[in-house]
Design a protein around this motif. Structure first.
Motif, PDB file in Angstrom:
ATOM      1  N   GLY A 137      -4.108   3.997  -4.603  1.00  0.00           N
ATOM      2  CA  GLY A 137      -3.599   3.495  -3.118  1.00  0.00           C
ATOM      3  C   GLY A 137      -4.331   4.605  -2.180  1.00  0.00           C
ATOM      4  N   ASP A 138      -4.382   4.184  -0.861  1.00  0.00           N
ATOM      5  CA  ASP A 138      -5.004   4.752   0.116  1.00  0.00           C
ATOM      6  C   ASP A 138      -3.867   5.349   1.082  1.00  0.00           C
ATOM      7  N   ASN A 139      -4.096   6.205   1.931  1.00  0.00           N
ATOM      8  CA  ASN A 139      -3.030   6.792   3.148  1.00  0.00           C
ATOM      9  C   ASN A 139      -4.122   6.843   4.169  1.00  0.00           C
ATOM     10  N   GLY A 146      -7.775   6.638  -2.437  1.00  0.00           N
ATOM     11  CA  GLY A 146      -7.193   6.631  -3.857  1.00  0.00           C
ATOM     12  C   GLY A 146      -8.444   6.703  -4.653  1.00  0.00           C
ATOM     13  N   SER A 174      -1.099   1.187  -0.952  1.00  0.00           N
ATOM     14  CA  SER A 174      -1.270   2.049  -0.188  1.00  0.00           C
ATOM     15  C   SER A 174      -0.370   2.355   1.088  1.00  0.00           C
ATOM     16  N   VAL A 175      -0.478   3.576   1.779  1.00  0.00           N
ATOM     17  CA  VAL A 175       0.565   3.773   3.007  1.00  0.00           C
ATOM     18  C   VAL A 175       0.162   3.067   4.058  1.00  0.00           C
ATOM     19  N   HIS A 176       0.955   2.233   4.672  1.00  0.00           N
ATOM     20  CA  HIS A 176       0.370   1.421   5.760  1.00  0.00           C
ATOM     21  C   HIS A 176       1.298   1.855   7.071  1.00  0.00           C
ATOM     22  N   ARG A 181       4.011   8.238   6.293  1.00  0.00           N
ATOM     23  CA  ARG A 181       2.689   8.821   6.416  1.00  0.00           C
ATOM     24  C   ARG A 181       2.564  10.027   5.446  1.00  0.00           C
ATOM     25  N   SER A 185       0.593   7.722  -1.853  1.00  0.00           N
ATOM     26  CA  SER A 185       0.392   6.357  -2.241  1.00  0.00           C
ATOM     27  C   SER A 185       0.761   6.303  -3.893  1.00  0.00           C
TER      28      SER A 185
END
Length: 205
Positions: A137-139, A146, A174-176, A181, A185
């Motif tokens: 996943g993304d941050n 990721g 992902s971190v949304h 924050r 992820s």
């Protein structure tokens, strides 16, 4: 000339093979069926004898991707009293049609619990299987993306009738939220292929 051989019982045809079926009634005997089959270029003959012989001729047209490898093979000539003859080179013909065809499975569900997809092997042969794990996943608040999952490939000798289970991994969460924050992820899910009969793992990434 084309040679034909009689087989016991029906001929099982892969659902991936597209066919043209020609029914001809009033034929005198099976030899005439074979002559008609040579003229039409067919590969399978089903002769059904009542007061006269009805010939069902099957012409193999090629791969049909509208069908799926998930389907069970069809039994050609399963009617009572049917006489089934096949082209002596039919197995080589079928193998040449299916060889080098590529089939792709993607993730089939959402959430952390995925579904298992089943595949019926309808033709004995060597199969190349490529498996990729899912990306992480993304941050967006830490500007991190990721990474890609691992990838592996192998060749496997599989016999007709083998049933495989395919699990395709999903991308990590992902971190949304700004409040999370500083949290990591989610990692990408693994992908696996195994034989259903004994749960023998063939390949995983």
């Amino acid at each position: 000339s084309v040679d034909y051989r009689e087989i016991e019982g029906p001929f099982y045809l892969s659902p991936l093979i597209s066919t043209e079926v020609i029914n001809i009634s009033g034929v005198k005997n099976v030899n005439n069926c074979m002559m008609l089959c040579r003229i039409k270029g067919c590969s399978v003959i089903v002769a059904m004898t009542t007061t006269s012989t009805v010939c069902r001729l099957l012409i193999l047209k090629g791969i049909s991707l509208s069908n799926t490898i998930l389907d069970s093979p069809s039994a050609v000539g399963s009617e009572a009293g049917s006489q089934v003859l096949v082209n002596a080179d039919i197995n080589a013909t079928l193998a040449a049609m299916i060889n080098n065809e590529t089939f792709t499975w993607l993730n089939s569900s959402t959430g952390r619990i995925g579904s298992i997809q089943l595949v019926n092997i309808t033709l004995t042969g060597c199969y190349r299987i490529e498996v990729a794990g899912a990306r992480g996943g993304d941050n967006i608040y830490r500007f991190t993306v990721g990474g890609n999952g691992s990838w592996i490939a192998g060749s496997f000798n599989l016999t007709a009738g083998t049933q495989l289970a395919i699990v395709v991994g999903q991308a990590g969460g992902s971190v949304h939220s700004y409040d999370t924050r500083d949290c990591g992820s989610g990692g990408g899910g693994g992908s696996f292929v195994y034989e259903i009969a004994d749960e023998h793992l063939l390949i995983a990434a």
